[in-house]
Design a protein around this motif. Structure first.
Motif: not given
Length: 643
Positions: A560-563, A158-159, A210-213, A203-205
């Motif tokens: 590639r891409g989202g889950p 998580g973040e 969610h890419p930021d914390e 890499e999360e993006a």
């Protein structure tokens, strides 16, 4: 070991430096992990990632320790690297890197600022959640070195946001205890205590997550390095917070010595074998319940299927047979209704695979065959016979021997029981209900292996031989296709009918699962050069076989891409390096050469997860690696089959 070293052309170019990752495990399921350039590209990256009750329940502690050099001129040069939600990358210390190398499995960086050269080494204390980060003045005049410690305390998946309460910092001698969970210690500590907001993980993006914390800037260490050879070391550790670890240079030296011993115990034949032996060590961990296997870093925990597929490579090819014996006995204790427990990353114990148990039978058989440990075979034989009886009688998820032909069938609504178990919105992408080819190859192999163990123990094995012979005959009758390869599933429910309906069909899509029909020790088929030719032409890539031929409907060449996008492609064309094991075994048994099969994977050891093998890769060229950069069965099977 192979040389893994990069100069300024790789280190100083952000895409190259950020796409190569290093891993230093702690032997418990925790780790330190990052990139060649020092940029944190994943939520999982950090210098102290702490294991929980299970290897998968990790928490991120110390995220980064950013150096800054204060030169005699008064200039202050920052050597760290962060990417922000604004799109800025600041600081850009990677542009001052003149070298990165992985020496004895430990990362080492060298920054050059004019005539000043600073080196950083990093190691973890084996068997303890503790990291040592050692900085050394290699050359140049006296300089002052600052180290900015930024961290968090959160679930690794998580973040944590700065809109919540600040992290608790309790002062202790030489540093601070963060959230009562981990301790920082080093010279010249100056507490700070505020948020760095908007740290971005590219890499999360890319994975659609969610890419930021926000990170908590806990404080700064500082010391003067007067002459070449002087060091500044910082320690960070969890548990036993009052028990201070050895000095940083001692931790690094001890880790280097241990890693050399690990390699020596495996008795590798060449530098690649030595590299794989050390890579294998990362996955073998000690937990509260005994030895176990981490399926992959940075996000997987222990999974029984992965553990048993990896068993021979991780334990028998690396001099760990005694530890492997302990693991097999521990896993045998989880058998229920003839099925092996599958410990999910959630921490729950589940019984939800058709093949995990069969791979366990194979692992026990290989252990006894390779080591001559018939005592273990005798001890586990009653449990193994009970597995066969339960499958004949029928167990969970419709797993049962079909009385009509002796083959193993499986399937239940919504279930994905084979290794091709991806789901999208709860719906299996490749349910493979019916009689999957590798499941039946494993069943036949398992029954034969138990019969051999029974005979070694002086027991009657006639019933096992009859069960085996009947299944072999049915396998040879049912699985060959007119196209020249084997069906992937026979007696599968027809698409127009629900599970259990009257209509069935045989699935002849060209997949790699059939390799087990030729590769296992008690394989039901003799190697077929023509069939292997079809598989090689349709499936083989430099990083191993694809999960589906590009000529088949439903092929997806990019993982590639989202889950949802990634899980849809997971077994629909994505490359799986672990399959090089069964492929090479089948080719070798057919009397064909195998040495050239490993060239791409050997080169891959310095491309993605450094010194290791990735979980997956794109099905289309250039077969860019995806998934976990460090994957147990990928390493284990390459290590096993090269021997």
């Amino acid at each position: 070991m192979i040389e893994i070293r990069y100069g300024s052309q790789v280190c100083g170019e952000l895409t190259s430096a950020a796409s190569r990752e290093w891993l230093v495990p702690d032997g418990l399921g925790g780790f330190a992990m990052g990139t060649v350039g020092g940029l944190r590209t994943r939520r999982y990256h950090g210098l102290l990632v702490v294991p929980g009750a299970t290897p998968a329940s990790r928490r991120v502690g110390l995220a980064s320790l950013d150096p800054a050099v204060l030169l005699p001129s008064g200039a202050r040069v920052r050597l760290g690297a962060h990417e922000w939600v604004s799109g800025d990358v600041d600081p850009r210390g990677f542009e001052l890197l003149e070298r990165f190398d992985l020496a004895d499995g430990l990362p080492r960086w060298r920054w050059r600022v004019g005539d000043v050269v600073i080196e950083r080494e990093l190691a973890m204390l084996p068997g303890r959640s503790c990291v040592a980060v050692v900085h050394r003045l290699v050359s140049g005049p006296p300089v002052e070195l600052e180290l900015a410690a930024a961290g968090t305390w959160r679930d690794a998946h998580g973040e944590r946001r700065g809109d919540g309460p600040p992290l608790r910092m309790d002062p202790v001698d030489g540093g601070a205890v963060i959230e009562g969970a981990y301790r920082l210690s080093g010279p010249g500590w100056s507490p700070q205590g505020h948020w760095w907001r908007g740290v971005y993980h590219r890499e999360e993006a890319a994975r659609g997550l969610h890419p930021d914390e926000d990170l908590w800037y806990a404080g700064q260490f500082r010391d003067t390095l007067h002459r070449p050879g002087d060091t500044l070391s910082v320690l960070a550790w969890a548990t036993d917070l009052e028990q201070e670890p050895p000095p940083g240079p001692q931790v690094v030296a001890a880790a280097r010595h241990r890693n050399r011993q690990v390699v020596a115990a495996a008795r590798p034949a060449d530098a690649v074998g030595a590299t794989l032996a050390l890579a294998a060590d990362a996955f073998v961990v000690r937990t509260a319940t005994g030895p176990d296997v981490v399926a992959g870093y940075p996000w997987f925990g222990a999974w029984s299927r992965d553990t048993m597929i990896s068993y021979e490579g991780l334990f028998l090819r690396t001099g760990r047979a005694d530890l492997g014996r302990e693991l097999l006995r521990s896993y045998a204790a989880t058998l229920s209704e003839g099925m092996l427990a599958n410990t999910a990353d959630t921490g729950r114990v589940e019984y939800n695979t058709v093949d995990g148990t069969l791979w366990f039978l194979h692992a026990v058989s290989r252990h006894v065959t390779v080591t001559g440990d018939t005592d273990l075979g005798d001890e586990l034989l009653p449990a193994l016979r009970a597995v066969v009886d339960a499958h004949v009688a029928g167990t969970r998820y419709g797993i049962a021997v079909d009385p009509a032909d002796g083959l193993l069938t499986c399937g239940a609504p919504g279930a994905a029981l084979t290794w091709m178990d991806a789901r999208v919105y709860g719906v299996p992408v490749t349910p493979r209900h019916g009689k999957p080819v590798e499941v039946n190859a494993l069943w036949i192999n398992g029954v034969a292996g138990i019969a051999e163990l029974a005979e070694l123990a002086g027991q009657d094995a006639d019933g096992l031989h009859r069960l085996h012979d009947r299944a072999v005959k049915a396998f040879r009758d049912r699985f060959p296709t007119p196209a020249g390869w084997l069906h992937d599933v026979v007696d599968a429910p027809a698409p127009a009918y629900p599970l259990g309906g009257a209509a069935h069909h045989d699935d002849d899509l060209l997949r790699p699962n059939q390799l087990l029909a030729w590769s296992l020790p008690f394989a039901p088929m003799e190697p077929d050069v023509e069939a292997l030719g079809h598989l090689g032409a349709g499936l083989l890539t430099p990083l191993g076989p694809r999960s589906l031929s590009p000529d088949c409907p439903g092929f997806l060449g990019r993982h590639r891409g989202g889950p949802a996008e990634r899980d849809t492609a997971y077994h629909q064309g994505t490359v799986w390096p672990w399959l090089i094991g069964p492929y090479a075994d089948a080719v070798r048994r057919a009397g064909l050469p195998v040495d050239d099969l490993f060239t791409g994977l050997e080169a891959h050891l310095s491309e993605y997860g450094l010194g290791s093998v990735s979980e997956t890769a794109d099905g289309t060229a250039p077969h860019t690696a995806t998934g976990c950069p460090f994957q147990a069965w990928s390493v284990a099977e390459l290590l096993r089959v090269r021997r």
